[in-house]
Design a protein around this motif. Sequence first.
Motif, PDB file in Angstrom:
ATOM      1  N   UNK A 296      -7.685   6.199  -6.125  1.00 52.37           N
ATOM      2  CA  UNK A 296      -8.211   7.437  -6.699  1.00 52.37           C
ATOM      3  C   UNK A 296      -7.092   8.058  -7.527  1.00 52.37           C
ATOM      4  N   UNK A 297      -7.301   8.211  -8.824  1.00 54.00           N
ATOM      5  CA  UNK A 297      -6.234   8.734  -9.681  1.00 54.00           C
ATOM      6  C   UNK A 297      -5.941  10.203  -9.378  1.00 54.00           C
ATOM      7  N   UNK A 298      -4.697  10.561  -9.529  1.00 53.59           N
ATOM      8  CA  UNK A 298      -4.274  11.955  -9.409  1.00 53.59           C
ATOM      9  C   UNK A 298      -3.992  12.454 -10.831  1.00 53.59           C
ATOM     10  N   UNK A 299      -5.031  12.810 -11.541  1.00 51.13           N
ATOM     11  CA  UNK A 299      -4.891  13.179 -12.938  1.00 51.13           C
ATOM     12  C   UNK A 299      -5.406  12.074 -13.843  1.00 51.13           C
ATOM     13  N   UNK A 300      -5.021  12.133 -15.081  1.00 51.82           N
ATOM     14  CA  UNK A 300      -5.479  11.156 -16.058  1.00 51.82           C
ATOM     15  C   UNK A 300      -4.690   9.854 -15.948  1.00 51.82           C
ATOM     16  N   UNK A 301      -5.350   8.766 -16.286  1.00 55.28           N
ATOM     17  CA  UNK A 301      -4.696   7.458 -16.331  1.00 55.28           C
ATOM     18  C   UNK A 301      -4.934   6.852 -17.706  1.00 55.28           C
ATOM     19  N   UNK A 302      -4.089   5.914 -18.072  1.00 56.02           N
ATOM     20  CA  UNK A 302      -4.247   5.245 -19.359  1.00 56.02           C
ATOM     21  C   UNK A 302      -3.898   3.779 -19.219  1.00 56.02           C
TER      22      UNK A 302
ATOM     23  N   UNK B 169       3.181   8.997  -8.368  1.00 54.17           N
ATOM     24  CA  UNK B 169       2.668  10.372  -8.410  1.00 54.17           C
ATOM     25  C   UNK B 169       1.280  10.486  -9.033  1.00 54.17           C
ATOM     26  N   UNK B 170       0.816   9.484  -9.727  1.00 54.01           N
ATOM     27  CA  UNK B 170      -0.517   9.547 -10.334  1.00 54.01           C
ATOM     28  C   UNK B 170      -1.591   8.850  -9.495  1.00 54.01           C
ATOM     29  N   UNK B 171      -1.209   8.526  -8.234  1.00 49.85           N
ATOM     30  CA  UNK B 171      -2.168   7.929  -7.294  1.00 49.85           C
ATOM     31  C   UNK B 171      -2.372   8.889  -6.120  1.00 49.85           C
ATOM     32  N   UNK B 172      -3.624   9.321  -5.922  1.00 45.22           N
ATOM     33  CA  UNK B 172      -3.938  10.253  -4.827  1.00 45.22           C
ATOM     34  C   UNK B 172      -4.201   9.503  -3.524  1.00 45.22           C
TER      35      UNK B 172
ATOM     36  N   UNK C  10       0.835  -1.202   0.000  1.00 42.46           N
ATOM     37  CA  UNK C  10       0.000   0.000   0.000  1.00 42.46           C
ATOM     38  C   UNK C  10       0.872   1.255   0.000  1.00 42.46           C
ATOM     39  N   UNK C  11       1.902   1.247   0.837  1.00 45.21           N
ATOM     40  CA  UNK C  11       2.808   2.402   0.912  1.00 45.21           C
ATOM     41  C   UNK C  11       3.555   2.601  -0.403  1.00 45.21           C
ATOM     42  N   UNK C  12       3.914   1.490  -1.043  1.00 47.01           N
ATOM     43  CA  UNK C  12       4.605   1.588  -2.327  1.00 47.01           C
ATOM     44  C   UNK C  12       3.709   2.241  -3.384  1.00 47.01           C
ATOM     45  N   UNK C  13       2.444   1.823  -3.432  1.00 48.01           N
ATOM     46  CA  UNK C  13       1.507   2.370  -4.425  1.00 48.01           C
ATOM     47  C   UNK C  13       1.308   3.873  -4.216  1.00 48.01           C
TER      48      UNK C  13
END
Length: 315
Positions: A277-283, A254-257, A247-250
């Motif tokens: 919860x994404x921090x910005x766009x994901x693909x 930077x794209x994970x809020x 969990x801490x690693x995830x």
Amino acid sequence: MRGIRSFELPPELQESLEKAKKLEWATIGYQLSVVVVMFLVMGSSEAMKSAWLEDTLGMVPSVVFLIATKINNKKPDDKFRYGYHRVFTIAFLIGATALLVMGLFLVIDSSITLLKGEHPTIGTVFLGDTQVWLGWVMIAALLYSSLPAMYLGFKKLPLAKKLHNKVLFTDAKAQKADYMTAFAAIAGIIGLGAGWWWADAVAAIFISVSVLKDGLTYVTTAIQDLMDRYPVTLEKEEKDPIIEELKEKILTWDWVKAVNVRFREDGQVYLGEVAFIPNGEINLEKMEWAYQEILGFHWKINDVAIAPVKTLPEW
């Protein structure tokens, strides 16, 4: 996204598994010889009978472990889409149930003998031209049933921890503690020889209660695992720190809020879900990368589902 992998231990653990298999084969051969020896000398002693039944039952974990290692390596198929990992939990439950049932039987049987006030006797045998008290032969048989078993238990314990295998772990712990059974039975035999008719039945009850306690503990653990309990460590049954570390690693991405995870034990490995919860766009590329990173985090993590969400689930 989701993936199911067939189970294969990392190369560094393959050697540990092979050692464990050899030790279990050695255990079966040794236990068979113990069962024969104990049967031949147990006479009318309740303590000896309890010790003999415990030794007979002691082969169950070794047998189910060897069977489970064969089944566990099978690839997922149309019938078992999650694979065959849980076979070790089932094997663990089988061994635990056998212990529980036998412990209950022995407690009842030994208690009835004590309440009836039966006075068992220990006769003599001829070894060549020498007449020997059978109690000494019983004690020698008990030492043979415990000392090599203790050695096998010590050898299996570190392998069980490396492999995160509860069947092997409980087998190792039981064999490591075999001296308690032997010493209790020896005390009963010596007490019987000293004229204390009740000592034999009391020793048998002590052995029986020990077997019953182990059986109850292991059945409870196996049922909790089948109910998808949070993964725990073998030694202290505390929450496995691997899950929090993942969990801490995830959260360092930077794209994970925010993220929440849940995993369950499936035999030796863990299966679970990751919601973030994404921090910005994901693909798709990020999701594929995340999936591979999670599976590669630790060999125990065998199957994971990853999902972007607006609100974290309360797991």
